[in-house]
Design an enzyme around this catalytic site. Structure first.
Site, short mmCIF file in Angstrom:
data_model
loop_
_atom_site.label_atom_id
_atom_site.label_comp_id
_atom_site.label_asym_id
_atom_site.label_seq_id
_atom_site.Cartn_x
_atom_site.Cartn_y
_atom_site.Cartn_z
N ARG A 71 0.82 -1.22 0.00
CA ARG A 71 0.00 0.00 0.00
C ARG A 71 0.85 1.27 0.00
NH1 ARG A 71 -3.59 -2.31 4.91
NH2 ARG A 71 -1.71 -3.57 5.13
N THR A 91 1.62 -12.51 9.11
CA THR A 91 2.32 -12.22 10.37
C THR A 91 2.52 -13.49 11.22
OG1 THR A 91 0.15 -11.57 11.26
CG2 THR A 91 1.62 -9.79 10.58
C1 UD1 Z 1 -1.83 -6.15 11.67
C2 UD1 Z 1 -2.73 -7.04 12.53
C3 UD1 Z 1 -3.95 -6.25 12.96
C4 UD1 Z 1 -3.52 -5.04 13.74
C5 UD1 Z 1 -2.53 -4.19 12.95
C6 UD1 Z 1 -1.92 -3.13 13.83
C7 UD1 Z 1 -2.40 -9.28 11.64
C8 UD1 Z 1 -3.00 -10.39 10.81
N1 UD1 Z 1 -3.15 -8.18 11.73
O1 UD1 Z 1 -2.56 -5.80 10.50
O2 UD1 Z 1 -4.80 -7.05 13.78
O3 UD1 Z 1 -4.64 -4.26 14.10
O4 UD1 Z 1 -1.45 -5.00 12.44
O5 UD1 Z 1 -1.13 -2.25 13.12
O6 UD1 Z 1 -1.33 -9.46 12.18
N2 UD1 Z 1 4.86 -8.77 8.12
C9 UD1 Z 1 5.87 -9.69 7.96
N3 UD1 Z 1 5.64 -10.79 7.18
C10 UD1 Z 1 4.46 -11.00 6.57
C11 UD1 Z 1 3.42 -10.05 6.73
C12 UD1 Z 1 3.65 -8.95 7.52
O7 UD1 Z 1 6.96 -9.53 8.51
O8 UD1 Z 1 4.33 -12.02 5.88
C13 UD1 Z 1 5.10 -7.57 8.94
C14 UD1 Z 1 4.94 -6.27 8.19
O9 UD1 Z 1 6.20 -5.83 7.65
C15 UD1 Z 1 4.41 -5.32 9.25
C16 UD1 Z 1 3.74 -6.22 10.25
O10 UD1 Z 1 4.17 -7.53 9.97
O11 UD1 Z 1 5.46 -4.60 9.88
C17 UD1 Z 1 2.22 -6.12 10.16
O12 UD1 Z 1 1.81 -6.50 8.87
P1 UD1 Z 1 0.69 -5.68 8.08
O13 UD1 Z 1 0.48 -6.33 6.78
O14 UD1 Z 1 0.99 -4.24 8.10
O15 UD1 Z 1 -0.57 -6.00 9.02
P2 UD1 Z 1 -1.90 -5.14 9.18
O16 UD1 Z 1 -2.79 -5.44 8.03
O17 UD1 Z 1 -1.57 -3.73 9.43
CA CA Z 2 0.31 -2.52 9.44
#
Ligand code: UD1
Ligand code: CA
Length: 471
Positions: free
Chosen positions: A25, A90
């Site tokens: 995004r 995550t």
């Molecule tokens: C996530 C939470 C959500 C919360 C929000 C808070 C989950 C499923 N959801 O959503 O409940 O309210 O954060 O900000 O966790 N990342 C990895 N590997 C991956 C995917 C993500 O390292 O495969 C990292 C991203 O770099 C990021 C963090 O995890 O720093 C969160 O991922 P993101 O995709 O931003 O989650 P949200 O949709 O914001």
């Molecule tokens: Ca996030």
């Protein structure tokens, strides 16, 4: 009564920062967590906050691409990079970290790398809350007027946390819940690992959600606690450039508040921009539209702005600086700069010197109480103490191949519109004639003048315009 026995043994603590996400995004070529908030990469804010609880291990989950090295570089020395081969969510990211923590049985603090406003105090409080009752998980939550985009914290009739509903998977009723998951959790590792293995990817994004662990734990009669904070800024997750601007604004205000508390006047915080590492002395006034960036240090009793931009520079006490751009320079006490000066890297203005209107100075020393007041370019030059540079002087320092130095002594007066063709030296107490192109050295106390002599042609103008002579 509390006793030492009740506190229990000190538990191990590991921190896992999640930073491998694609950051789609953001629509950027740069990894999301490397985008800056007030002069520091987001991930640096997060790792600094996590550092406050002094973990034994600090792991950062990264994607195995070019960004990994760049992210690792801005992390503290003791940080260990863990590579998540594919960005499967995550839950998968924390699973990757699990492999690097075999037999770890302490507390595991998991933080999303995209929450730059989180503080050490907030993390410390969360950890304290967790250690008081030792549930399987304590998650940081906040109630907010606008929960959109976040996972909603679902509680049962007794108020127990039972599930986190991600925005995209939430039903209408869940979407109305205004308590959100901040993406900062402490887990009892012993409870987390088996729960993590049960996480499935059958959701709208086909991802392994860490947040599903909450439902798995509570279904297994393990306790999940929510630790509520009342500051929604603290937990802002940056997913887009819009979020980045919101984070920047909140962080900027936090930084300005710190300076104001320490005795700096900020005339209008809404249009004053000070990056994280800048220092400012007491009783300095920041006028509107001032930007202070990088490693800039400002002394006491200065007036900076309106409209000043200062990057990586050292400004001593009592300097006034109006509508000017300064980078990589040192400006000593009592100097006056601007309006409209451009002070470039390698420049030093000695005490009480002046660089005035429309003056550009690069890689030069301007001596004590010396003045370059108007419309000049000074490059690769040394100007002595008390010397006055006339309006519109130029150091011609570059012959198209090499750069040469101009050395001007103490107590020199240069005429308006002098050009110094470097290398050239002007002795102490010397002068130059206005309009001179100085190509050779001028001895001390001499006048250097290099221009055509003036000649007057009587009556020329009258003839040219055929004006009648009046009787
Ligand atoms: C996530 C939470 C959500 C919360 C929000 C808070 C989950 C499923 N959801 O959503 O409940 O309210 O954060 O900000 O966790 N990342 C990895 N590997 C991956 C995917 C993500 O390292 O495969 C990292 C991203 O770099 C990021 C963090 O995890 O720093 C969160 O991922 P993101 O995709 O931003 O989650 P949200 O949709 O914001
Ligand atoms: Ca996030």
């Amino acid at each position: 009564m509390e006793s030492a026995e009740n506190e229990g043994p000190k538990r191990d603590l590991a921190v896992v920062i999640l930073a491998a996400g694609l950051g789609t995004r953001m629509r950027s070529r740069t990894a999301k967590v490397l985008h800056h908030v007030c002069g520091r990469p987001m991930i640096s804010w997060v790792s600094a906050a996590a550092g406050a609880v002094a973990p034994q291990r600090l792991l950062v989950v990264l994607a195995p691409d070019l960004a990994a090295a760049a992210v690792h570089q801005v992390m503290p020395q003791n940080a260990e990079a863990v590579l998540q081969e594919q960005q499967l969510g995550t839950g998968d990211a924390v699973g990757t970290a699990a492999a690097a923590l075999p037999e770890f049985e302490g507390d595991l603090l998991v933080i999303n790398g995209d929450t730059p406003l989180i503080t050490g105090d907030a993390i410390d409080d969360l950890l304290d809350a967790h250690r008081q009752s030792m549930p399987a998980c304590t998650m940081l939550t906040v109630r907010t007027g606008d929960p959109s985009g976040y996972g909603r914290v679902c509680r049962d009739a007794d108020g127990r946390v039972v599930r986190v509903a991600e925005e995209r998977d939430a039903n209408q009723a869940e979407k109305k819940i205004c308590e959100i998951n901040a993406g900062v959790y402490v887990f009892d590792a012993v409870a987390l690992w088996p729960a993590l293995e049960q996480v499935q990817s059958g959701n709208s994004q086909g991802e392994f959600y860490l947040t599903d662990v909450v439902e798995i734990l509570s279904a297994g009669r393990q306790v999940v606690m929510a630790h509520e904070t009342d500051d929604p800024d603290l937990v802002l997750g940056v997913n887009s450039r819009q979020d980045l601007a919101v984070a920047e604004k909140a962080m900027r205000r936090r930084i300005l508040d710190r300076h104001m508390a320490a005795g700096v006047t900020v005339r209008d915080p809404a249009c004053t921009y000070v990056e994280a590492d800048v220092t400012i002395g007491r009783d300095t006034v920041l006028e509107p539209m001032t930007v202070l960036a990088g490693s800039t240090q400002i002394g006491e009793d200065c007036v900076i702005g309106p409209a000043a931009r200062i990057v990586d520079s050292e400004i001593d006490d009592g300097v006034t600086l109006v509508a000017s751009n300064v980078a990589g320079a040192r400006i000593d006490a009592g100097c006056s700069v601007g309006p409209y000066a451009y002070i470039r890297p390698g420049t030093r203005l000695m005490q009480s010197a002046k660089a005035g209107a429309f003056v550009e100075i690069k890689n030069s020393v301007v001596g004590e109480a010396a003045k370059v007041p108007h419309l000049s370019y000074i490059g690769d030059a040394e100007i002595g103490s008390r010397t006055n540079v006339g309006a519109g002087n130029i150091t011609a320092n570059y012959d198209g191949v090499s750069k040469f130095r101009t050395v001007i002594g103490d107590d020199v007066h240069t005429g308006a519109d002098t050009v110094f063709v470097a290398p050239v030296t002007i002795g102490d107490g010397a002068m130059t004639g206005a309009g001179s192109v100085i190509t050779g050295d001028v001895p001390a106390d001499a006048l250097g003048i290099a221009r055509a002599n003036q000649k007057n042609i009587e009556g020329y103008a009258r003839k040219k315009f055929a004006r009648e002579e009046k009787d």
